[in-house]
Design a protein around this motif. Sequence first.
Motif, PDB file in Angstrom:
ATOM      1  N   TYR A  27     -15.892   3.885 -11.543  1.00 34.40           N
ATOM      2  CA  TYR A  27     -16.164   2.682 -10.778  1.00 34.40           C
ATOM      3  C   TYR A  27     -16.499   3.077  -9.354  1.00 34.40           C
ATOM      4  N   VAL A  28     -17.378   2.289  -8.724  1.00 32.27           N
ATOM      5  CA  VAL A  28     -17.760   2.516  -7.341  1.00 32.27           C
ATOM      6  C   VAL A  28     -17.767   1.172  -6.644  1.00 32.27           C
ATOM      7  N   THR A  29     -17.241   1.135  -5.413  1.00 36.50           N
ATOM      8  CA  THR A  29     -17.326  -0.076  -4.610  1.00 36.50           C
ATOM      9  C   THR A  29     -17.532   0.332  -3.161  1.00 36.50           C
ATOM     10  N   ILE A  30     -17.946  -0.630  -2.357  1.00 35.06           N
ATOM     11  CA  ILE A  30     -18.131  -0.432  -0.920  1.00 35.06           C
ATOM     12  C   ILE A  30     -17.215  -1.416  -0.219  1.00 35.06           C
ATOM     13  N   THR A  31     -16.575  -0.958   0.864  1.00 36.89           N
ATOM     14  CA  THR A  31     -15.658  -1.810   1.615  1.00 36.89           C
ATOM     15  C   THR A  31     -15.821  -1.542   3.103  1.00 36.89           C
ATOM     16  N   ASP A  32     -15.327  -2.480   3.918  1.00 37.02           N
ATOM     17  CA  ASP A  32     -15.344  -2.236   5.357  1.00 37.02           C
ATOM     18  C   ASP A  32     -14.042  -1.593   5.840  1.00 37.02           C
ATOM     19  N   HIS A  33     -13.085  -1.369   4.947  1.00 38.47           N
ATOM     20  CA  HIS A  33     -11.866  -0.635   5.295  1.00 38.47           C
ATOM     21  C   HIS A  33     -12.229   0.827   5.561  1.00 38.47           C
ATOM     22  N   SER A  34     -11.511   1.473   6.443  1.00 39.70           N
ATOM     23  CA  SER A  34     -11.769   2.888   6.717  1.00 39.70           C
ATOM     24  C   SER A  34     -11.331   3.731   5.511  1.00 39.70           C
ATOM     25  N   PRO A  35     -11.891   4.935   5.372  1.00 41.61           N
ATOM     26  CA  PRO A  35     -11.449   5.807   4.277  1.00 41.61           C
ATOM     27  C   PRO A  35      -9.935   6.056   4.296  1.00 41.61           C
ATOM     28  N   GLU A  36      -9.391   6.278   5.488  1.00 39.83           N
ATOM     29  CA  GLU A  36      -7.948   6.522   5.600  1.00 39.83           C
ATOM     30  C   GLU A  36      -7.145   5.309   5.140  1.00 39.83           C
ATOM     31  N   ASP A  37      -7.607   4.120   5.513  1.00 39.97           N
ATOM     32  CA  ASP A  37      -6.929   2.889   5.109  1.00 39.97           C
ATOM     33  C   ASP A  37      -6.985   2.709   3.595  1.00 39.97           C
ATOM     34  N   VAL A  38      -8.138   2.996   2.992  1.00 38.05           N
ATOM     35  CA  VAL A  38      -8.271   2.859   1.537  1.00 38.05           C
ATOM     36  C   VAL A  38      -7.262   3.752   0.834  1.00 38.05           C
ATOM     37  N   LEU A  39      -7.143   5.001   1.265  1.00 38.45           N
ATOM     38  CA  LEU A  39      -6.214   5.924   0.604  1.00 38.45           C
ATOM     39  C   LEU A  39      -4.761   5.509   0.819  1.00 38.45           C
ATOM     40  N   GLU A  40      -4.422   5.043   2.012  1.00 36.59           N
ATOM     41  CA  GLU A  40      -3.053   4.561   2.254  1.00 36.59           C
ATOM     42  C   GLU A  40      -2.756   3.329   1.417  1.00 36.59           C
ATOM     43  N   ARG A  41      -3.720   2.421   1.314  1.00 34.04           N
ATOM     44  CA  ARG A  41      -3.548   1.219   0.498  1.00 34.04           C
ATOM     45  C   ARG A  41      -3.385   1.594  -0.972  1.00 34.04           C
ATOM     46  N   ALA A  42      -4.130   2.602  -1.429  1.00 30.97           N
ATOM     47  CA  ALA A  42      -4.006   3.053  -2.823  1.00 30.97           C
ATOM     48  C   ALA A  42      -2.601   3.593  -3.079  1.00 30.97           C
ATOM     49  N   LYS A  43      -2.069   4.375  -2.155  1.00 34.16           N
ATOM     50  CA  LYS A  43      -0.702   4.906  -2.332  1.00 34.16           C
ATOM     51  C   LYS A  43       0.314   3.774  -2.427  1.00 34.16           C
ATOM     52  N   ARG A  44       0.183   2.781  -1.542  1.00 33.31           N
ATOM     53  CA  ARG A  44       1.112   1.641  -1.583  1.00 33.31           C
ATOM     54  C   ARG A  44       0.956   0.861  -2.883  1.00 33.31           C
ATOM     55  N   PHE A  45      -0.288   0.554  -3.262  1.00 35.49           N
ATOM     56  CA  PHE A  45      -0.546  -0.238  -4.456  1.00 35.49           C
ATOM     57  C   PHE A  45       0.016   0.444  -5.699  1.00 35.49           C
ATOM     58  N   PHE A  46      -0.318   1.708  -5.907  1.00 37.03           N
ATOM     59  CA  PHE A  46       0.150   2.401  -7.102  1.00 37.03           C
ATOM     60  C   PHE A  46       1.661   2.627  -7.053  1.00 37.03           C
ATOM     61  N   GLY A  47       2.222   2.794  -5.854  1.00 32.91           N
ATOM     62  CA  GLY A  47       3.668   2.913  -5.724  1.00 32.91           C
ATOM     63  C   GLY A  47       4.401   1.635  -6.112  1.00 32.91           C
ATOM     64  N   GLU A  48       3.799   0.492  -5.800  1.00 31.69           N
ATOM     65  CA  GLU A  48       4.412  -0.803  -6.096  1.00 31.69           C
ATOM     66  C   GLU A  48       4.147  -1.281  -7.526  1.00 31.69           C
ATOM     67  N   HIS A  49       3.033  -0.882  -8.113  1.00 28.64           N
ATOM     68  CA  HIS A  49       2.604  -1.456  -9.387  1.00 28.64           C
ATOM     69  C   HIS A  49       2.621  -0.498 -10.569  1.00 28.64           C
ATOM     70  N   SER A  50       3.094   0.720 -10.369  1.00 31.06           N
ATOM     71  CA  SER A  50       3.082   1.675 -11.482  1.00 31.06           C
ATOM     72  C   SER A  50       4.107   2.783 -11.248  1.00 31.06           C
ATOM     73  N   ASN A  51       4.254   3.600 -12.261  1.00 31.49           N
ATOM     74  CA  ASN A  51       5.078   4.807 -12.144  1.00 31.49           C
ATOM     75  C   ASN A  51       4.217   6.036 -11.887  1.00 31.49           C
ATOM     76  N   LEU A  52       2.945   5.817 -11.572  1.00 31.38           N
ATOM     77  CA  LEU A  52       2.066   6.940 -11.270  1.00 31.38           C
ATOM     78  C   LEU A  52       2.457   7.580  -9.953  1.00 31.38           C
ATOM     79  N   ARG A  53       2.314   8.875  -9.888  1.00 26.69           N
ATOM     80  CA  ARG A  53       2.644   9.633  -8.680  1.00 26.69           C
ATOM     81  C   ARG A  53       1.417  10.387  -8.200  1.00 26.69           C
TER      82      ARG A  53
END
Length: 87
Positions: free
Chosen positions: A3-29
């Motif tokens: 999948y590919v998407t474009i956002t106005d969030h910064s790359p650093e923000d996207v990666l931090e948001r991904a860590k939070r999201f997967f930490g809250e919604h899964s057991n993935l590490r």
Amino acid sequence: MRYVTITDHSPEDVLERAKRFFGEHSNLRVREETASSLTFAGEIGLARFAVDRDGGHTNVRVETDRVAGLDVTDLAKRFLYTLRNRH
């Protein structure tokens, strides 16, 4: 799946948001992390996120090792949807 998407969030923000999201919604590490990528892994699969900035937008690429069906691919798609609107 890829999948590919474009956002106005910064790359650093996207990666931090991904860590939070997967930490809250899964057991993935986080298995691997660089300045422009994250790899999550767990029982439900593996997801690789890569980000880069181009033309004032951030390109977000996600690759999972599964198709759809209550697994890492569904979570990845849900996360990408969260990038559509800034709060």
